[in-house]
Design an enzyme around this catalytic site. Structure first.
Site, PDB file in Angstrom:
ATOM      1  N   GLN A 107       0.423  50.053  41.544  1.00 50.43           N
ATOM      2  CA  GLN A 107       1.463  51.057  41.362  1.00 50.43           C
ATOM      3  C   GLN A 107       0.984  52.414  41.872  1.00 50.43           C
ATOM      4  O   GLN A 107      -0.057  52.897  41.408  1.00 50.43           O
ATOM      5  CB  GLN A 107       1.789  51.153  39.866  1.00 50.43           C
ATOM      6  N   GLY A 108       1.700  53.015  42.791  1.00 49.81           N
ATOM      7  CA  GLY A 108       1.311  54.328  43.303  1.00 49.81           C
ATOM      8  C   GLY A 108       2.234  55.411  42.787  1.00 49.81           C
ATOM      9  O   GLY A 108       3.155  55.833  43.495  1.00 49.81           O
ATOM     10  N   TYR A 109       2.027  55.829  41.550  1.00 51.98           N
ATOM     11  CA  TYR A 109       2.878  56.867  40.948  1.00 51.98           C
ATOM     12  C   TYR A 109       2.089  58.173  40.801  1.00 51.98           C
ATOM     13  O   TYR A 109       2.363  59.138  41.484  1.00 51.98           O
ATOM     14  CB  TYR A 109       3.385  56.422  39.572  1.00 51.98           C
ATOM     15  N   SER A 110       1.108  58.180  39.872  1.00 55.22           N
ATOM     16  CA  SER A 110       0.428  59.435  39.537  1.00 55.22           C
ATOM     17  C   SER A 110      -0.327  59.998  40.729  1.00 55.22           C
ATOM     18  O   SER A 110      -0.793  59.260  41.593  1.00 55.22           O
ATOM     19  CB  SER A 110      -0.566  59.205  38.394  1.00 55.22           C
TER      20      SER A 110
ATOM     21  N   GLU B 155       7.311  49.266  31.455  1.00 55.92           N
ATOM     22  CA  GLU B 155       5.902  49.511  31.162  1.00 55.92           C
ATOM     23  C   GLU B 155       5.743  49.958  29.714  1.00 55.92           C
ATOM     24  O   GLU B 155       4.870  49.502  28.997  1.00 55.92           O
ATOM     25  CB  GLU B 155       5.360  50.581  32.121  1.00 55.92           C
TER      26      GLU B 155
ATOM     27  N   SER C 259      -4.573  51.149  39.102  1.00 54.19           N
ATOM     28  CA  SER C 259      -5.283  49.943  38.667  1.00 54.19           C
ATOM     29  C   SER C 259      -5.258  48.900  39.779  1.00 54.19           C
ATOM     30  O   SER C 259      -4.241  48.763  40.473  1.00 54.19           O
ATOM     31  CB  SER C 259      -4.625  49.344  37.423  1.00 54.19           C
TER      32      SER C 259
END
Lengths: 357, 392
Positions: free
Chosen positions: B123-126, B241, B158
């Site tokens: 996941q590429g969010y933050s 989530e 992660s």
């Protein structure tokens, strides 16, 4: 799975709520709290008309034949509304006669308890210890001698069910001078307390020693009151935070206040499921009944008290006044905290009953 | 009210148990465990026990929504020690998002492999400057012919080193208001310009990574939802989530471990579990854990008959987090001066020593959004308090 309320159960709660709010322009809790004797005959008549006194009594004896979970739902609403009187003691005495009484005792008392023509209360332990193992009174030659503590609404009661050494129970009719009642200056003026003293009082023991069961039922109904009360205090405090303006904005917009309220909601809201489960433990007589109920009462009493104290903090000075209604719930929280055993005592009971195994 | 499931559900439970007895052989000696698990998942999905909300053509079990049946399946799988749905970013976060927002070809191409773990997603969010205030991300993507060109940096990612693909939030409309300038874009982790650098955590292990994106190209149609709609698209993932963090079985397992630590460790020669102060504290936590357990049970039961469980659902994540913190605090008390040391060499997530366990528990308050963000959500949605930054 059926772990949610039925339409009938929701209707029962609505009916009880309307009954309380319909009296004295929604100010019943305040009027009774400030009155000399705390009596609310109009409210009692309203409960009788609803059949609420007989919720747990078999239909054969004029009751509704429902379960402890239904009694708990009624007590939840009474807790929410800070309704005055000794409903819990009355229905517990009726439950005791129903589960432990002889056919004659049932025939004699249950129809009268169901329709309110007789009013009852209970004296289960008290200062010397609340748990059935701590009860000390004995019936000798059908006579009871000694003291019984903290009976709610005893001045209006016709009979009392008393806890005995060994976990037995006996019916005693309130016949002076063999039974004397002394009012206590209780802090929760919505549930007036009395000390009882028995002098050769005529005792009619219930044949089955159901003390531990009735004690568990008492704890469940206190859980219900605590959950109802805590939810109401939550509501009251969130309302206040939405409307009280300081620094040019509602205080509920400040993150310090918002977060404190969110934390409190997270303490109170999950307890609804816990309350239902505790009641089901009783109704289904599950193996973990007594220890789960003890833990549930400890937990709910703590959560209610914490909610009430935090509510005073969030309200500021107004929350500490006699005029503002919050104090009524604070004192009910104090009642639920101590009555039947404090959280520490009940957690130790749960440990003894194997909650750490 | 009762605790019986009813004849239909009891029959379903028996059906699942019979399937498991027939199809799952725990720990076949010498067998290839991963292959065995994969074969089992395929079979269980065909029977409609796994990935129930996904159509069969995308590798799902395609069953009507039934929270109770799902719970029964989880319970029976746990009882048999059989593998359940793959718990990964691909299957739990990307897949529901694609199901709601993806184009047919995207579902066709990605869903099956994501659900069954054949392709791994991160996941590429933050970003370093966009944590709780996620909408302020600065990684940008510009359309260049038939490809997006992406530049920026992601963090706390992660499994980035193992991942085949990333689903990312990137800024595609720099002139739009911050929430409306974001798009939800997929990219290949093996593309040129992707650099993964592991971050060492306080426990010593490395789960998270920084991911640097330097002129990374991804096809123009690898966008989920419309341009500028990414914020809305990502809400699907975030709500999944949050729902998945600290559920009652996880908390109950922590509580079991806590009791186990209290049994194993002693004070003045006496097991801690016999000391009154420790007993009181465990019993208090047990009260919280019971409330969480039966509150979630109530929500499942209400869901199953179409009643609204109300505020309770919003509280679940924070309630679980707080119980996790209480358990961690008491554990730390019990491990005493061992808390002065680092975890023993060789300890791992699969085989945690007590020190590692205590340290790791701090992460429950962060995963899926910090607790303070959660408190804002509860206060605004459940208690109707004024929104942040907007005086009512």
């Amino acid at each position: 799975m059926n772990f949610h309320l039925s339409d009938d159960q929701i209707a029962l709660q609505d009916a009880v709520r309307s009954c309380v709010r319909g009296i004295g322009k929604g100010q019943l809790h305040r009027a009774a709290f400030d009155s000399a004797d705390g009596h609310a005959p109009e409210f009692r008549d309203g409960l009788v008309a609803l059949g609420a006194l007989g919720v747990g009594i078999d239909q054969d004896y004029g009751g509704l034949g429902l379960k402890l979970v239904d009694l708990a739902l009624v007590c939840e609403v009474l807790g929410q509304e800070a309704a005055p009187g000794g409903y819990t003691g009355h229905v517990l005495a009726a439950l005791a006669v129903q589960v432990a009484g002889s056919p004659e005792q049932k025939q004699r008392w249950l129809p009268r308890l169901a329709d309110g023509s007789s009013i009852a209360t209970v004296a289960l332990g008290g200062a010397q210890g609340w748990e059935p193992e701590d009860w000390t009174l004995r019936v000798e030659d059908s006579k009871l001698n000694g003291a019984g503590g903290f009976a709610v609404g005893a001045d209006a009661a016709d009979l009392v069910v008393v806890g005995l050494a060994g976990g037995g129970l006996t019916i005693v009719e309130m016949a002076p001078p063999s039974v004397t009642i002394t009012p206590l200056d209780g802090s929760d003026r919505s549930r007036r307390l009395f000390d009882l003293h028995f002098t050769d009082a005529v005792a009619d023991p219930l044949p089955i020693a159901a003390g531990p069961r009735i004690y568990d039922a008492l704890l469940v109904l206190l859980c219900a009151d605590a959950f109802g009360g805590a939810s109401r205090v939550m509501e009251l405090t969130a309302d206040y935070a939405r409307t009280r303006v300081q620094f040019g904005r509602p205080i509920g917009g400040f993150q310090g206040v918002k977060h404190q309220l969110a934390n409190l909601l997270c303490e109170v809201e999950p307890c609804r499921g816990l309350l239902w489960y505790a009641a089901l433990c009783f109704d289904l007589d599950l193996a973990d009944r007594s220890r789960t109920i003890a833990l549930a009462k400890a937990h709910l009493a703590d959560r209610y008290m914490h909610m009430a104290r935090s509510a005073i903090e969030l309200h500021g000075g107004i929350g500490y006044t006699w005029e503002y209604d919050l104090q009524i719930w604070v004192k009910r929280a104090m009642f639920d905290f101590a009555y039947g055993g404090t959280p520490g005592v009940l957690r130790q009971r749960a440990v003894r009953l194997g909650c750490l195994d | 009210m009762d605790l019986n499931l009813g004849i239909e559900y009891e029959a379903f439970r028996e059906e699942v148990a019979a399937f498991l007895a027939e199809s799952w052989r725990p720990r076949t000696p010498g067998g290839d465990r991963l292959r065995q698990e994969r074969a089992f998942r395929t079979l269980a999905t065909q029977r409609g026990y796994l990935y129930r909300r996904y159509p069969r053509r995308y590798g799902g079990g395609e069953q009507p929504d039934d929270a109770l049946k799902e719970q029964i399946i989880r319970e029976e799988l746990a009882k048999a020690g059989a593998p359940g749905e793959i718990n990964s970013g691909g299957s739990k976060l990307l897949a529901p998002t694609l199901l709601s927002w993806g184009q047919d070809w995207q579902k066709e191409r990605f869903l099956r492999a994501a659900l069954h773990g054949e392709e791994i997603w991160c996941q590429g969010y933050s970003e370093p400057g966009a944590g709780s205030d996620l909408a302020s991300i600065r990684t940008r993507a510009e359309l260049d012919g038939d490809a997006w060109v992406i530049n920026g940096q992601k963090i706390w990612t992660s499994n980035a080193a193992q991942a085949d693909f990333m689903f990312a939030l990137v800024r595609t409309e720099p002139d739009a208001p911050k929430h409306r300038g974001i798009s939800y874009i997929l990219l290949d982790m093996r593309a040129e310009g992707v650099t993964v650098r592991p971050l060492r955590q306080m426990t010593g292990e490395s789960e998270f990574n920084e991911v640097f994106l330097d002129n990374v190209r991804t096809p123009a149609d690898w966008i989920v939802g419309e341009r500028g709609q990414g914020w809305q698209v990502s809400r699907t993932t975030l709500s999944f989530e949050r729902a998945a963090v600290n559920p009652p079985p996880f908390i109950d397992a922590l509580l079991q471990r806590l009791k186990d630590v209290a049994r194993r460790r002693t004070r003045d020669g006496r097991p801690l579990i016999e000391c009154t102060d420790i007993q009181q504290r465990i019993a208090e936590i047990e009260g919280y854990a019971m409330a969480h357990r039966y509150s979630v049970m109530r929500q499942v039961s209400m869901d199953s008959v179409g009643q609204d469980p109300g505020a309770a659902a919003l509280c679940n994540k924070l309630v679980g987090t707080d119980i996790g913190q209480m358990i961690a605090r008491l554990s730390q008390e019990m491990i005493g001066e061992e808390g002065l040391l680092m975890p023993a060499p060789g300890t791992s997530r699969e085989n945690m020593d007590d020190v590692f366990w205590v340290m790791r528990s701090s992460s429950v308050a962060i995963a899926g959004g910090t607790s303070n963000i959660q408190r804002n959500i509860i206060a605004e949605r459940a208690l109707d308090l004024p929104r942040e930054g907007k005086p009512a």
